[in-house]
Scaffold this motif. Structure first.
Motif, PDB file in Angstrom:
ATOM      1  N   THR A   1      34.753  39.322  32.253  1.00 23.52           N
ATOM      2  CA  THR A   1      35.327  39.291  30.905  1.00 23.52           C
ATOM      3  C   THR A   1      35.707  37.873  30.509  1.00 23.52           C
ATOM      4  O   THR A   1      35.443  37.427  29.378  1.00 23.52           O
ATOM      5  N   LEU A   2      36.341  37.169  31.434  1.00 20.43           N
ATOM      6  CA  LEU A   2      36.719  35.784  31.165  1.00 20.43           C
ATOM      7  C   LEU A   2      35.494  34.918  30.916  1.00 20.43           C
ATOM      8  O   LEU A   2      35.465  34.104  29.976  1.00 20.43           O
ATOM      9  N   LEU A   3      34.443  35.090  31.720  1.00 19.74           N
ATOM     10  CA  LEU A   3      33.239  34.283  31.564  1.00 19.74           C
ATOM     11  C   LEU A   3      32.543  34.562  30.242  1.00 19.74           C
ATOM     12  O   LEU A   3      32.143  33.629  29.521  1.00 19.74           O
ATOM     13  N   VAL A   4      32.407  35.834  29.895  1.00 22.29           N
ATOM     14  CA  VAL A   4      31.742  36.182  28.635  1.00 22.29           C
ATOM     15  C   VAL A   4      32.508  35.633  27.442  1.00 22.29           C
ATOM     16  O   VAL A   4      31.926  35.096  26.481  1.00 22.29           O
ATOM     17  N   ASP A   5      33.839  35.746  27.475  1.00 18.84           N
ATOM     18  CA  ASP A   5      34.639  35.262  26.362  1.00 18.84           C
ATOM     19  C   ASP A   5      34.527  33.743  26.224  1.00 18.84           C
ATOM     20  O   ASP A   5      34.391  33.220  25.106  1.00 18.84           O
ATOM     21  N   GLN A   6      34.572  33.039  27.337  1.00 20.76           N
ATOM     22  CA  GLN A   6      34.474  31.582  27.266  1.00 20.76           C
ATOM     23  C   GLN A   6      33.094  31.143  26.790  1.00 20.76           C
ATOM     24  O   GLN A   6      32.975  30.181  26.017  1.00 20.76           O
ATOM     25  N   VAL A   7      32.042  31.822  27.249  1.00 24.78           N
ATOM     26  CA  VAL A   7      30.689  31.475  26.787  1.00 24.78           C
ATOM     27  C   VAL A   7      30.543  31.724  25.296  1.00 24.78           C
ATOM     28  O   VAL A   7      29.963  30.911  24.551  1.00 24.78           O
ATOM     29  N   ALA A   8      31.062  32.846  24.819  1.00 24.48           N
ATOM     30  CA  ALA A   8      31.006  33.131  23.389  1.00 24.48           C
ATOM     31  C   ALA A   8      31.797  32.101  22.580  1.00 24.48           C
ATOM     32  O   ALA A   8      31.362  31.666  21.499  1.00 24.48           O
ATOM     33  N   LYS A   9      32.937  31.704  23.105  1.00 19.40           N
ATOM     34  CA  LYS A   9      33.746  30.700  22.402  1.00 19.40           C
ATOM     35  C   LYS A   9      33.036  29.355  22.344  1.00 19.40           C
ATOM     36  O   LYS A   9      33.027  28.675  21.312  1.00 19.40           O
ATOM     37  N   ILE A  10      32.403  28.974  23.464  1.00 20.74           N
ATOM     38  CA  ILE A  10      31.672  27.712  23.479  1.00 20.74           C
ATOM     39  C   ILE A  10      30.476  27.763  22.538  1.00 20.74           C
ATOM     40  O   ILE A  10      30.172  26.793  21.824  1.00 20.74           O
ATOM     41  N   ALA A  11      29.776  28.909  22.505  1.00 16.17           N
ATOM     42  CA  ALA A  11      28.635  29.049  21.582  1.00 16.17           C
ATOM     43  C   ALA A  11      29.088  28.958  20.129  1.00 16.17           C
ATOM     44  O   ALA A  11      28.391  28.378  19.284  1.00 16.17           O
ATOM     45  N   GLY A  12      30.253  29.524  19.804  1.00 13.92           N
ATOM     46  CA  GLY A  12      30.753  29.437  18.439  1.00 13.92           C
ATOM     47  C   GLY A  12      31.203  28.037  18.061  1.00 13.92           C
ATOM     48  O   GLY A  12      31.041  27.616  16.902  1.00 13.92           O
ATOM     49  N   ASP A  13      31.744  27.318  19.008  1.00 18.57           N
ATOM     50  CA  ASP A  13      32.221  25.955  18.736  1.00 18.57           C
ATOM     51  C   ASP A  13      31.160  24.901  19.004  1.00 18.57           C
ATOM     52  O   ASP A  13      31.469  23.702  18.913  1.00 18.57           O
ATOM     53  N   LEU A  14      29.932  25.305  19.342  1.00 19.36           N
ATOM     54  CA  LEU A  14      28.908  24.345  19.706  1.00 19.36           C
ATOM     55  C   LEU A  14      28.565  23.370  18.572  1.00 19.36           C
ATOM     56  O   LEU A  14      28.460  22.157  18.811  1.00 19.36           O
TER      57      LEU A  14
ATOM     58  N   MET B   1      53.466  32.466  35.467  1.00 14.61           N
ATOM     59  CA  MET B   1      53.395  31.130  34.864  1.00 14.61           C
ATOM     60  C   MET B   1      52.389  31.087  33.723  1.00 14.61           C
ATOM     61  O   MET B   1      52.677  30.523  32.643  1.00 14.61           O
ATOM     62  N   PHE B   2      51.231  31.679  33.904  1.00 12.48           N
ATOM     63  CA  PHE B   2      50.219  31.663  32.846  1.00 12.48           C
ATOM     64  C   PHE B   2      50.671  32.468  31.634  1.00 12.48           C
ATOM     65  O   PHE B   2      50.370  32.108  30.479  1.00 12.48           O
ATOM     66  N   ALA B   3      51.393  33.568  31.871  1.00 17.85           N
ATOM     67  CA  ALA B   3      51.912  34.352  30.745  1.00 17.85           C
ATOM     68  C   ALA B   3      52.972  33.576  29.971  1.00 17.85           C
ATOM     69  O   ALA B   3      53.029  33.654  28.732  1.00 17.85           O
ATOM     70  N   LEU B   4      53.812  32.820  30.680  1.00 17.77           N
ATOM     71  CA  LEU B   4      54.812  32.008  29.985  1.00 17.77           C
ATOM     72  C   LEU B   4      54.152  30.917  29.145  1.00 17.77           C
ATOM     73  O   LEU B   4      54.646  30.584  28.053  1.00 17.77           O
ATOM     74  N   LEU B   5      53.061  30.355  29.632  1.00 10.60           N
ATOM     75  CA  LEU B   5      52.327  29.342  28.867  1.00 10.60           C
ATOM     76  C   LEU B   5      51.417  29.946  27.807  1.00 10.60           C
ATOM     77  O   LEU B   5      50.801  29.193  27.033  1.00 10.60           O
ATOM     78  N   ASP B   6      51.324  31.271  27.784  1.00 12.92           N
ATOM     79  CA  ASP B   6      50.488  31.990  26.807  1.00 12.92           C
ATOM     80  C   ASP B   6      49.012  31.585  26.916  1.00 12.92           C
ATOM     81  O   ASP B   6      48.311  31.378  25.908  1.00 12.92           O
ATOM     82  N   LEU B   7      48.538  31.463  28.163  1.00 10.93           N
ATOM     83  CA  LEU B   7      47.114  31.192  28.371  1.00 10.93           C
ATOM     84  C   LEU B   7      46.298  32.449  28.139  1.00 10.93           C
ATOM     85  O   LEU B   7      46.749  33.559  28.446  1.00 10.93           O
ATOM     86  N   PRO B   8      45.102  32.325  27.619  1.00  4.61           N
ATOM     87  CA  PRO B   8      44.252  33.510  27.466  1.00  4.61           C
ATOM     88  C   PRO B   8      43.798  34.033  28.822  1.00  4.61           C
ATOM     89  O   PRO B   8      43.513  33.249  29.739  1.00  4.61           O
ATOM     90  N   TYR B   9      43.743  35.377  28.920  1.00  6.78           N
ATOM     91  CA  TYR B   9      43.308  36.042  30.151  1.00  6.78           C
ATOM     92  C   TYR B   9      44.146  35.563  31.336  1.00  6.78           C
ATOM     93  O   TYR B   9      43.626  35.108  32.366  1.00  6.78           O
ATOM     94  N   ALA B  10      45.455  35.648  31.185  1.00  6.76           N
ATOM     95  CA  ALA B  10      46.361  35.188  32.240  1.00  6.76           C
ATOM     96  C   ALA B  10      46.181  36.003  33.516  1.00  6.76           C
ATOM     97  O   ALA B  10      46.201  35.453  34.620  1.00  6.76           O
ATOM     98  N   ALA B  11      46.016  37.330  33.378  1.00 12.85           N
ATOM     99  CA  ALA B  11      45.866  38.177  34.561  1.00 12.85           C
ATOM    100  C   ALA B  11      44.579  37.846  35.316  1.00 12.85           C
ATOM    101  O   ALA B  11      44.577  37.751  36.556  1.00 12.85           O
ATOM    102  N   ALA B  12      43.475  37.653  34.589  1.00 11.33           N
ATOM    103  CA  ALA B  12      42.203  37.331  35.251  1.00 11.33           C
ATOM    104  C   ALA B  12      42.278  35.981  35.957  1.00 11.33           C
ATOM    105  O   ALA B  12      41.796  35.825  37.092  1.00 11.33           O
ATOM    106  N   LEU B  13      42.897  34.999  35.309  1.00  9.82           N
ATOM    107  CA  LEU B  13      43.038  33.694  35.940  1.00  9.82           C
ATOM    108  C   LEU B  13      43.931  33.765  37.172  1.00  9.82           C
ATOM    109  O   LEU B  13      43.676  33.091  38.186  1.00  9.82           O
ATOM    110  N   ALA B  14      44.986  34.582  37.105  1.00 11.59           N
ATOM    111  CA  ALA B  14      45.876  34.724  38.262  1.00 11.59           C
ATOM    112  C   ALA B  14      45.153  35.371  39.438  1.00 11.59           C
ATOM    113  O   ALA B  14      45.310  34.943  40.592  1.00 11.59           O
ATOM    114  N   VAL B  15      44.353  36.387  39.172  1.00 13.22           N
ATOM    115  CA  VAL B  15      43.579  37.025  40.244  1.00 13.22           C
ATOM    116  C   VAL B  15      42.572  36.038  40.839  1.00 13.22           C
ATOM    117  O   VAL B  15      42.368  35.983  42.061  1.00 13.22           O
TER     118      VAL B  15
END
Length: 433
Positions: A137-150, A275-289
């Motif tokens: 999920t994290l990878l797909v979202d980041q790829v889509a975001k990069i494609a939109g901002d390309l 920590m990631f939730a306090l910083l409001d990072l996207p996909y905090a749970a996936a990054l923590a895992v």
């Protein structure tokens, strides 16, 4: 009558003459003749070891040597053909050592070993599926975001190139150049399609190997007592106790090491998720895992890979300064884990020295590649358990040659203590005055 008497008289006179002359001297010995065989038949110059011909045992020795060389070549060919199977069996054995303690606890409570093994496999499969889903999920979202901002990223890149290298590039010129070189793009696309077919075949082969490893792991875990009984049945009673003791050491060390790593991974994932939730990072749970799993189960470089991804994700947010806070927290938590959590959790299981772990990873990667790197640390923990059990240790006498610099440090501490006492005495005397 007279004629017959004359030869007799001549013979008698010759005999008397010979006796008067004495014995006849013996003739010098001549060269020895060929030896005779057991049947009295003389050996010729070409028979066996007595002559210059080929010995009778040489043809048999040559045939035996050829058979041994052929057998060695066949065994070498078979080993290279079955090396993948041997590696899968080795991985399955270590995985069964890690899973069998949980199955043993369930079997002690009345659960059949087959059902207990199945439940453990389901739990492991759910954990792995959750980890892969979160990362996917994290990878797909980041790829889509990069494609939109390309397009925006390309404009910024072209502007930076023009400012830095004093060029006059534009996005339209790049598009025309790409269209002009469409033949090269088509060739590259064809090569990519061929590579996709190769990657698909590799993926299918990897899935088949994973299924094979899982199947053997299930059998080794569910039939652990039967496997041990089969192995011991082929050994004399004096060796059976040694094999069972070694098996118990392998179970304790491998399972304890993996369970301690799992606990450390859970603690790391929870701390980083907060920590990631306090910083409001996207996909905090996936990054923590990701941080928890990579930092504990990937040897040597896992910590760096674990912290790199959250930092990169933080750089893409609206507040890139969060990447600095993420990096600081990752470094601080690593120190807390190394000096507080890790010694307490691994005190009752197994503790592998970092140098031993690093060397075992290098050796495992050199022998078996990525698989060897993954199972290197459990194998080193098991070997460390063998050494601690079977190698006798002696008390070492105090010797300055062992702890070099220890005496200097002790003398330095004594001088500092004497200086502190002197300052106290001087301060006390001045206070009385």
């Amino acid at each position: 009558m007279a004629s017959s008497a004359e030869p007799q008289n001549s013979d008698r006179s010759a005999q008397v003459a010979d006796e008067a002359a004495g014995p006849t001297p013996a003739s010098p010995p001549g060269p020895p003749g060929p030896p005779e065989g057991p049947a009295g038949v003389a050996r010729t110059a070409g028979d066996g070891l007595w002559g210059t011909g080929m010995p009778r045992w040489l043809p048999r020795a040559m045939v035996l040597a050829l058979l041994l060389v052929g057998a060695f070549q066949l065994a070498d060919w078979a080993f290279h053909q079955l090396i993948d199977l041997f590696v899968m069996l080795l991985v399955s054995f270590f995985l069964s050592l890690a899973l069998e303690p949980a199955v043993d606890r369930m079997a002690a409570r009345g659960v059949r070993r087959g059902l207990g093994t199945f439940l453990v496999f389901v739990a492991v499969a759910i954990a792995v599926a959750g980890f892969l889903t979160a990362l996917g999920t994290l990878l797909v979202d980041q790829v889509a975001k990069i494609a939109g901002d390309l397009p925006h990223l390309l404009d910024n890149l072209i502007a930076w190139i023009n400012r830095t290298f004093h060029q006059d590039l534009s996005l339209d010129e790049l598009q025309k150049k790409l269209l002009k070189d469409s033949g090269a793009i088509e060739t590259y696309a064809q090569q990519a399609a061929d590579n996709v077919w190769g990657v698909s075949s590799t993926l299918i082969g990897g899935l088949f190997q994973a299924f094979t490893v899982g199947l053997f792991t299930f059998y080794f875990t569910a039939d652990g007592p039967r496997v041990r009984r089969t192995v011991c049945s082929m050994l004399p009673p004096a060796k059976q106790a040694e094999v069972l003791r070694a098996w118990e050491i392998a179970l304790a060390k491998t399972g304890g090491y993996l369970y301690s790593r799992a606990l450390l991974a859970v603690a790391s994932a929870l701390a980083h998720w907060v920590m990631f939730a306090l910083l409001d990072l996207p996909y905090a749970a996936a990054l923590a895992v990701w941080v928890g799993v990579m930092s504990q189960f990937v040897p040597t470089i896992g910590t760096y890979l674990a912290g790199a991804l959250p930092v990169l994700v933080a750089l893409t947010t609206e507040q890139p300064v969060d990447a600095l806070w993420v990096l600081v927290f990752v470094v601080v938590y690593q120190q807390i884990e190394n000096y507080l959590l890790h010694p307490r959790i691994t005190a009752r299981t197994v503790d592998v020295h970092p140098a031993v772990a690093f060397g075992s990873v290098i050796a495992g990667a050199a022998l078996l590649g990525a698989v060897g790197a993954l199972i290197a640390i459990p194998a080193a923990a098991t070997l460390q358990g063998f050494v601690g059990t079977y190698v006798r240790r002696y008390e070492v006498a105090t010797d300055p040659r062992i702890d070099r610099g220890e005496q200097r440090r002790h003398r330095r501490e004594l001088r500092r203590e004497a200086a502190r006492r002197l300052r106290r005495m001087v301060g006390g005397d001045s206070g009385r005055k």
